[in-house]
Design a protein around this motif. Structure first.
Motif, PDB file in Angstrom:
ATOM      1  N   ASP A  93      54.848  99.591 -34.364  1.00  0.00           N
ATOM      2  CA  ASP A  93      54.058  99.644 -35.582  1.00  0.00           C
ATOM      3  C   ASP A  93      53.301 100.780 -35.485  1.00  0.00           C
ATOM      4  OD1 ASP A  93      52.463  98.821 -37.642  1.00  0.00           O
ATOM      5  OD2 ASP A  93      51.892  96.889 -36.983  1.00  0.00           O
ATOM      6  N   VAL A  94      53.438 101.876 -36.212  1.00  0.00           N
ATOM      7  CA  VAL A  94      52.774 103.132 -35.916  1.00  0.00           C
ATOM      8  C   VAL A  94      51.469 103.013 -36.970  1.00  0.00           C
ATOM      9  CG1 VAL A  94      54.567 104.668 -35.736  1.00  0.00           C
ATOM     10  CG2 VAL A  94      53.991 104.213 -38.000  1.00  0.00           C
ATOM     11  N   LEU A  95      51.303 102.210 -37.753  1.00  0.00           N
ATOM     12  CA  LEU A  95      50.314 101.957 -38.523  1.00  0.00           C
ATOM     13  C   LEU A  95      49.066 101.253 -37.898  1.00  0.00           C
ATOM     14  CD1 LEU A  95      51.827 100.885 -42.037  1.00  0.00           C
ATOM     15  CD2 LEU A  95      50.932 103.126 -41.636  1.00  0.00           C
ATOM     16  N   ALA A  96      49.701 100.613 -36.791  1.00  0.00           N
ATOM     17  CA  ALA A  96      48.435  99.647 -36.010  1.00  0.00           C
ATOM     18  C   ALA A  96      47.939 100.483 -34.922  1.00  0.00           C
ATOM     19  CB  ALA A  96      49.153  98.428 -35.547  1.00  0.00           C
ATOM     20  N   LEU A  97      48.413 101.498 -34.678  1.00  0.00           N
ATOM     21  CA  LEU A  97      48.077 102.449 -33.377  1.00  0.00           C
ATOM     22  C   LEU A  97      46.715 102.914 -33.669  1.00  0.00           C
ATOM     23  CD1 LEU A  97      51.228 104.561 -32.885  1.00  0.00           C
ATOM     24  CD2 LEU A  97      50.454 102.813 -31.424  1.00  0.00           C
ATOM     25  N   PRO A  98      45.887 103.244 -32.612  1.00  0.00           N
ATOM     26  CA  PRO A  98      44.618 103.889 -32.682  1.00  0.00           C
ATOM     27  C   PRO A  98      44.491 105.183 -32.879  1.00  0.00           C
ATOM     28  CG  PRO A  98      45.126 103.229 -30.415  1.00  0.00           C
ATOM     29  CD  PRO A  98      46.166 102.677 -31.403  1.00  0.00           C
ATOM     30  N   VAL A  99      43.621 105.968 -33.355  1.00  0.00           N
ATOM     31  CA  VAL A  99      43.335 107.230 -33.380  1.00  0.00           C
ATOM     32  C   VAL A  99      43.553 107.866 -31.803  1.00  0.00           C
ATOM     33  CG1 VAL A  99      41.810 109.337 -33.466  1.00  0.00           C
ATOM     34  CG2 VAL A  99      41.680 107.388 -35.187  1.00  0.00           C
ATOM     35  N   GLY A 100      44.709 108.865 -31.468  1.00  0.00           N
ATOM     36  CA  GLY A 100      44.607 109.408 -30.399  1.00  0.00           C
ATOM     37  C   GLY A 100      45.908 108.949 -29.437  1.00  0.00           C
ATOM     38  N   ALA A 101      46.500 107.897 -30.103  1.00  0.00           N
ATOM     39  CA  ALA A 101      47.728 107.274 -29.325  1.00  0.00           C
ATOM     40  C   ALA A 101      48.749 108.545 -29.237  1.00  0.00           C
ATOM     41  CB  ALA A 101      48.396 106.188 -30.442  1.00  0.00           C
ATOM     42  N   THR A 113      46.670 111.113 -35.493  1.00  0.00           N
ATOM     43  CA  THR A 113      45.421 111.514 -35.961  1.00  0.00           C
ATOM     44  C   THR A 113      45.029 110.654 -37.102  1.00  0.00           C
ATOM     45  OG1 THR A 113      46.447 113.190 -37.529  1.00  0.00           O
ATOM     46  CG2 THR A 113      45.699 114.225 -35.460  1.00  0.00           C
ATOM     47  N   GLY A 114      45.791 110.014 -37.794  1.00  0.00           N
ATOM     48  CA  GLY A 114      45.334 109.082 -38.860  1.00  0.00           C
ATOM     49  C   GLY A 114      46.350 108.875 -39.929  1.00  0.00           C
ATOM     50  N   LEU A 115      45.999 108.132 -40.980  1.00  0.00           N
ATOM     51  CA  LEU A 115      47.068 107.645 -41.983  1.00  0.00           C
ATOM     52  C   LEU A 115      47.356 108.752 -43.085  1.00  0.00           C
ATOM     53  CD1 LEU A 115      45.282 104.138 -42.471  1.00  0.00           C
ATOM     54  CD2 LEU A 115      47.327 104.596 -41.256  1.00  0.00           C
ATOM     55  N   ARG A 116      48.640 108.695 -43.398  1.00  0.00           N
ATOM     56  CA  ARG A 116      49.038 109.582 -44.494  1.00  0.00           C
ATOM     57  C   ARG A 116      48.193 108.837 -45.921  1.00  0.00           C
ATOM     58  NH1 ARG A 116      54.480 109.921 -47.786  1.00  0.00           N
ATOM     59  NH2 ARG A 116      53.973 111.497 -49.273  1.00  0.00           N
ATOM     60  N   ASN A 117      47.574 109.866 -46.693  1.00  0.00           N
ATOM     61  CA  ASN A 117      46.869 109.404 -47.966  1.00  0.00           C
ATOM     62  C   ASN A 117      47.983 109.810 -48.981  1.00  0.00           C
ATOM     63  OD1 ASN A 117      44.850 108.192 -49.434  1.00  0.00           O
ATOM     64  ND2 ASN A 117      44.159 110.300 -49.878  1.00  0.00           N
ATOM     65  N   PRO A 118      48.705 108.836 -49.512  1.00  0.00           N
ATOM     66  CA  PRO A 118      49.796 109.172 -50.614  1.00  0.00           C
ATOM     67  C   PRO A 118      48.923 109.636 -51.903  1.00  0.00           C
ATOM     68  CG  PRO A 118      49.847 106.955 -50.258  1.00  0.00           C
ATOM     69  CD  PRO A 118      48.953 107.429 -49.166  1.00  0.00           C
ATOM     70  N   CYS A 119      49.924 110.307 -52.608  1.00  0.00           N
ATOM     71  CA  CYS A 119      49.314 110.584 -54.029  1.00  0.00           C
ATOM     72  C   CYS A 119      50.198 110.428 -55.040  1.00  0.00           C
ATOM     73  CB  CYS A 119      49.083 112.489 -53.798  1.00  0.00           C
ATOM     74  SG  CYS A 119      50.915 113.275 -53.747  1.00  0.00           S
ATOM     75  N   GLN A 120      49.825 110.830 -56.331  1.00  0.00           N
ATOM     76  CA  GLN A 120      50.667 110.304 -57.307  1.00  0.00           C
ATOM     77  C   GLN A 120      51.848 110.939 -57.447  1.00  0.00           C
ATOM     78  OE1 GLN A 120      48.951 108.224 -59.318  1.00  0.00           O
ATOM     79  NE2 GLN A 120      50.398 107.943 -60.845  1.00  0.00           N
ATOM     80  N   GLN A 121      52.195 111.991 -56.666  1.00  0.00           N
ATOM     81  CA  GLN A 121      53.666 112.248 -56.857  1.00  0.00           C
ATOM     82  C   GLN A 121      54.569 111.222 -56.080  1.00  0.00           C
ATOM     83  OE1 GLN A 121      53.544 115.513 -53.756  1.00  0.00           O
ATOM     84  NE2 GLN A 121      54.161 116.908 -55.309  1.00  0.00           N
ATOM     85  N   HIS A 173      38.968 101.700 -28.584  1.00  0.00           N
ATOM     86  CA  HIS A 173      40.044 102.412 -29.572  1.00  0.00           C
ATOM     87  C   HIS A 173      39.423 102.467 -31.143  1.00  0.00           C
ATOM     88  CE1 HIS A 173      43.748 100.878 -26.951  1.00  0.00           C
ATOM     89  NE2 HIS A 173      43.036 101.938 -26.451  1.00  0.00           N
ATOM     90  N   PHE A 174      39.763 103.539 -31.889  1.00  0.00           N
ATOM     91  CA  PHE A 174      39.299 103.720 -33.223  1.00  0.00           C
ATOM     92  C   PHE A 174      40.493 103.416 -34.232  1.00  0.00           C
ATOM     93  CE2 PHE A 174      36.495 105.946 -30.233  1.00  0.00           C
ATOM     94  CZ  PHE A 174      35.253 105.038 -30.749  1.00  0.00           C
ATOM     95  N   PRO A 175      40.195 102.798 -35.248  1.00  0.00           N
ATOM     96  CA  PRO A 175      41.422 102.463 -36.132  1.00  0.00           C
ATOM     97  C   PRO A 175      41.717 103.669 -36.652  1.00  0.00           C
ATOM     98  CG  PRO A 175      39.544 101.344 -37.056  1.00  0.00           C
ATOM     99  CD  PRO A 175      39.136 101.806 -35.503  1.00  0.00           C
ATOM    100  N   LEU A 176      43.032 103.862 -37.379  1.00  0.00           N
ATOM    101  CA  LEU A 176      43.267 105.203 -38.284  1.00  0.00           C
ATOM    102  C   LEU A 176      42.726 104.909 -39.528  1.00  0.00           C
ATOM    103  CD1 LEU A 176      46.931 104.897 -37.479  1.00  0.00           C
ATOM    104  CD2 LEU A 176      45.277 106.329 -36.267  1.00  0.00           C
ATOM    105  N   THR A 177      42.052 106.075 -39.912  1.00  0.00           N
ATOM    106  CA  THR A 177      41.589 106.198 -41.386  1.00  0.00           C
ATOM    107  C   THR A 177      42.530 107.376 -41.809  1.00  0.00           C
ATOM    108  OG1 THR A 177      39.884 107.887 -40.514  1.00  0.00           O
ATOM    109  CG2 THR A 177      39.500 105.676 -40.813  1.00  0.00           C
ATOM    110  N   ARG A 178      42.501 107.871 -43.293  1.00  0.00           N
ATOM    111  CA  ARG A 178      43.285 108.694 -43.895  1.00  0.00           C
ATOM    112  C   ARG A 178      42.593 110.155 -43.300  1.00  0.00           C
ATOM    113  NH1 ARG A 178      40.982 109.913 -50.039  1.00  0.00           N
ATOM    114  NH2 ARG A 178      38.782 110.032 -49.341  1.00  0.00           N
TER     115      ARG A 178
END
Length: 179
Positions: A93-101, A113-121, A173-178
């Protein structure tokens, strides 16, 4: 299930989707060899336009294959590589990993390093897909599901079938942000 690599992808041009490759090579501090997003500084066009000297925290893009399973239930047929990821995973579950995993693929290591921030594309690829990948939870928080980004901490080849070892950073542990 042992976490593993399902497929690997790269493209030399800034295209939305990336073709599946037999293997990719991760280059320490740079990203995927031959990929348009490879570099020590930002390579995403919008970020280059804003400040080309920013460090590249988006060298490698990973998406869990389980996301494609979930998208099919909402009528979206998406295959590995079509959302522009470099590595499609299964069993972690890559989305549940903390920053630095750290994710280890043989000798190669990617630090998240963080979450992908998807765009309108994404809606240009499939209409309505963006709202499946960026949602609001019951508490009103934005939830991003389009994968995670990382930097290459140790280079090496990655191929489909490689096992993935997860190493968590020291607490807290710090949660991922965009990113």
């Amino acid at each position: 299930m042992t976490p593993r690599v399902v497929a690997v992808h790269s493209h030399a041009s800034h295209t939305f989707s990336k073709p599946t490759r037999e293997s990719i090579t991760l280059l320490e501090g740079l990203g995927v060899e031959g990929d348009a997003h490879c570099g020590a500084t930002v390579q995403h066009r919008s970020r280059v336009a804003a400040d080309p000297s920013q460090p590249n925290l988006r060298q490698v893009h990973l998406i869990p294959e389980e996301l494609f399973d979930e998208l099919r239930t909402s009528g979206h047929d998406v295959a590995p590589g079509q959302l522009g990821e470099n590595i499609t995973t299964r069993g972690v579950d890559v989305l549940a990993l903390p920053v630095g995993a750290r994710l280890r693929f043989g000798d190669a290591v990617v630090t998240i390093t963080g979450l992908r921030n998807p765009c309108q594309q994404i809606n240009g690829f499939q209409s309505g897909l963006l709202k499946q990948l960026v949602r609001t939870d019951d508490e009103g928080r934005v939830v991003r599901l389009a994968g995670v980004m990382g930097i290459v901490s140790r280079g090496g080849p990655v191929v489909a079938g490689d096992t993935i070892e997860v190493e968590l950073p020291p607490t807290p542990h710090f949660p991922l942000t965009r990113v």
